[in-house]
Design a protein around this motif. Structure first.
Motif, PDB file in Angstrom:
ATOM      1  N   GLU A  53       0.815  -1.222   0.000  1.00 23.21           N
ATOM      2  CA  GLU A  53       0.000   0.000   0.000  1.00 23.21           C
ATOM      3  C   GLU A  53       0.845   1.267   0.000  1.00 23.21           C
ATOM      4  O   GLU A  53       0.300   2.370  -0.058  1.00 23.21           O
ATOM      5  CB  GLU A  53      -0.935   0.004   1.210  1.00 23.21           C
ATOM      6  CG  GLU A  53      -0.227  -0.035   2.554  1.00 23.21           C
ATOM      7  CD  GLU A  53      -1.198  -0.190   3.714  1.00 23.21           C
ATOM      8  OE1 GLU A  53      -2.159   0.603   3.790  1.00 23.21           O
ATOM      9  OE2 GLU A  53      -0.997  -1.098   4.541  1.00 23.21           O
ATOM     10  N   SER A 252     -10.435  -1.099   1.602  1.00 20.18           N
ATOM     11  CA  SER A 252      -9.147  -1.348   0.959  1.00 20.18           C
ATOM     12  C   SER A 252      -8.486  -2.619   1.467  1.00 20.18           C
ATOM     13  O   SER A 252      -7.740  -3.270   0.741  1.00 20.18           O
ATOM     14  CB  SER A 252      -8.214  -0.151   1.174  1.00 20.18           C
ATOM     15  OG  SER A 252      -7.930   0.027   2.548  1.00 20.18           O
ATOM     16  N   ASP A 256     -10.484  -5.673  -1.100  1.00 21.45           N
ATOM     17  CA  ASP A 256      -9.564  -5.497  -2.228  1.00 21.45           C
ATOM     18  C   ASP A 256      -8.624  -6.697  -2.273  1.00 21.45           C
ATOM     19  O   ASP A 256      -7.850  -6.937  -1.325  1.00 21.45           O
ATOM     20  CB  ASP A 256      -8.767  -4.203  -2.062  1.00 21.45           C
ATOM     21  CG  ASP A 256      -7.998  -3.820  -3.324  1.00 21.45           C
ATOM     22  OD1 ASP A 256      -7.557  -4.739  -4.044  1.00 21.45           O
ATOM     23  OD2 ASP A 256      -7.843  -2.620  -3.588  1.00 21.45           O
ATOM     24  N   TYR A 416     -14.585   1.285  -4.529  1.00 20.67           N
ATOM     25  CA  TYR A 416     -14.377   0.703  -3.201  1.00 20.67           C
ATOM     26  C   TYR A 416     -15.685   0.548  -2.430  1.00 20.67           C
ATOM     27  O   TYR A 416     -15.912  -0.451  -1.739  1.00 20.67           O
ATOM     28  CB  TYR A 416     -13.408   1.568  -2.392  1.00 20.67           C
ATOM     29  CG  TYR A 416     -11.964   1.120  -2.476  1.00 20.67           C
ATOM     30  CD1 TYR A 416     -11.587   0.050  -3.273  1.00 20.67           C
ATOM     31  CD2 TYR A 416     -10.965   1.768  -1.752  1.00 20.67           C
ATOM     32  CE1 TYR A 416     -10.268  -0.362  -3.350  1.00 20.67           C
ATOM     33  CE2 TYR A 416      -9.647   1.372  -1.821  1.00 20.67           C
ATOM     34  CZ  TYR A 416      -9.298   0.305  -2.622  1.00 20.67           C
ATOM     35  OH  TYR A 416      -7.997  -0.104  -2.685  1.00 20.67           O
TER      36      TYR A 416
END
Length: 509
Positions: A53, A252, A256, A416
């Protein structure tokens, strides 16, 4: 002296590829390629999540932001991230681990059906292609600046191709093991670079420099402006950072595939939870370290603006110090650390996109059983395909103008909320079926596109009224709300039916 720094960078690229291949071993199955047979140490996975990230823009932008007006606001943001990751570790990770999944979207197949799984997977891979294509190009900008300072002006496209070739060399053959081990090394390198910069700067500014930075408000953590417009548009407003940041992290890191895949490679549920929560703590430490670099740079430069220093923006402050304020070899090592931040994100993206394509689309929609050997070959083939597309996408952005960093941030805002909303719809609305979920997903993406591109709020900045978009952290809860409302309403138009239970399934093996 420039030759020494360039030599350090070249040696680093060779060594990191060797480490990835050496530590990954030979991949024997698709499960090994995707999740390392679920045998990776939790601490390496934790570091890999952080490195994944962390883009090069994080490394250079946080010091620049702390130098100007953000102070330690990123640490405040990290508090929200820790809260969100703790919720993910408690609510979602047990679901994934008990199911034996290699992809987060396999839950959506069990709960709703393969069509929603396919929609979610396609959304993920194309969002990643665009967002990380922007990031790769954006990363080439400071790298080109740094290399030009060493007398090596090779251009953006060459930088993109070299980074892609080196990264693919170990990602193609080593799979997730190579990605995780190299991520851990690369995170250690760029974080060590920040610590070296802190030590050098502390020696040059002395105790008085720390005092000046404190007096200048450079160590401020919390933004306590509670104006509605400020809260809705500013990333570092206290409610936005804590509440919005927590929900953003749930999306996230809970829906994800880029992050979830790493978490699924650990040995046990407890290890997965430690890696997830631990990554939030490490991110907070990382944000504090880079913010401290920015605060000390402010004292070092005696509070001069980037323009007064001859720089185009605050993003040039840290690279400029690396080039001109550090000894030879050390300077080259820090540039290598910045390269590491790019490659860690890139390798993780390529592997997760190949994973999602094979596990969620090819395998799920195939009319015949695919052998494991064929799956492994497909995984490697798709790694190459996505690498080529990513390079072309990144080079395509080099012909555009505008703030590529903001472009990368807003791309996530489109999807998202829909991704996290689909998971929550499956958990909270028991009568929702696949049609309801797909409809809610598509409507949410359309609504979020309108909000991101059209909705603006008037905010007073330095005595002037300017239009600003809604802060990225609020886009996720808005998207989740739209998904739940649309899916919930749609579910009332058909008889209730028992949803498919999330029973354990056989992993891709």
């Amino acid at each position: 002296m420039n030759a020494l720094n360039i030599a350090v960078i070249v040696v680093y690229l060779i060594v990191i590829a060797w480490i990835g291949l050496r530590l990954s071993g030979k991949q024997k199955s698709s499960s090994d390629y995707f999740v390392g047979e679920g045998k990776m140490p939790w601490w390496t996975v934790c570091f890999s999540v952080v490195a994944t990230e962390t883009s090069v823009l994080t490394v250079i932008s946080i010091p620049g932001g702390a130098y100007t007006d953000q102070a330690f606001g990123n640490v405040e943001l990290a508090i929200g991230y820790i809260i969100g990751r703790t919720i993910v570790a408690t609510a979602l990770i047990p679901l994934y681990k008990r199911g034996g999944f290699v992809s987060a979207y396999q839950y959506l197949e069990l709960r709703f059906g393969r069509y929603l799984q396919g929609v979610a997977s396609l959304t993920f891979v194309f969002t990643r292609l665009l967002a990380d294509g922007v990031r790769v190009f954006a990363a080439a900008i400071p790298i080109n600046l740094l290399l030009s300072g060493y007398g090596l002006d090779i251009g953006y496209d060459v930088i993109i191709i070299v980074l892609m070739l080196v990264t693919v060399a170990y990602t193609y053959l080593g799979g997730i093991k190579a990605v995780i081990w190299t991520d851990a090394v690369q995170m250690a390198l760029y974080l060590a670079g920040a610590l070296i910069a802190i030590c050098v700067l502390s020696g040059r500014v002395g105790v008085s420099g720390w005092s000046d930075a404190a007096a200048g408000g450079k160590f401020r953590i919390f933004d306590t402006d509670f104006g509605i417009a400020h809260i809705l548009t500013n990333t570092f407003a206290l409610p936005t950072a804590i509440l919005g940041g927590a929900i953003f992290a749930m999306a996230s890191h809970g829906s994800d595939q880029l992050i979830v895949q790493r978490i699924l490679s650990t040995r046990s549920l407890r290890d997965s939870q430690k890696a997830m929560i631990g990554s939030g703590v490490v991110v907070a430490i990382q944000f504090a370290a880079f913010s401290l670099v920015g605060a000390l740079l402010w004292s070092y430069n005696e509070g001069k603006t980037p323009k007064e220093l001859g720089l185009a923006s605050s993003d040039g402050l840290y690279p400029d110090f690396i080039l001109n304020g550090l000894p030879v070899v050390v300077s080259g090592l820090l540039v290598a650390g910045i390269l590491g931040a790019v490659m860690s994100t890139l390798s993780s993206t390529l592997n997760s996109m190949a994973n999602s394509t094979v596990a969620d689309i090819i395998r799920s929609f195939s009319r015949r059983e695919i052998s494991d050997d064929a799956l492994l070959k497909l995984a490697r083939y798709m790694t190459l395909v996505w690498a080529v597309l990513m390079a072309l996408c990144a080079m395509g952005f080099s012909a555009t103008t505008g703030n590529v960093y903001l472009t990368a941030l807003t791309i996530a805002g489109y999807t998202y909320g829909a991704l996290l909303g689909a998971f929550l719809l499956g958990r909270l609305v028991k009568r929702a079926n696949q049609f309801d979920a797909v409809l809610a997903f598509v409507v949410t993406v359309i609504v979020m596109t309108f909000i991101v591109r059209v909705v603006k709020i008037d905010v007073t900045v330095a005595g002037k009224v300017v239009e600003k978009g809604i802060a990225a952290q609020w886009l996720v809860p808005i998207g989740v709300l739209v998904t739940l409302v649309v899916g919930g309403i749609a579910s009332r138009f058909h008889p209730a039916q028992a949803p498919k239970p999330p029973e354990p399934v056989e992993a891709v093996a």
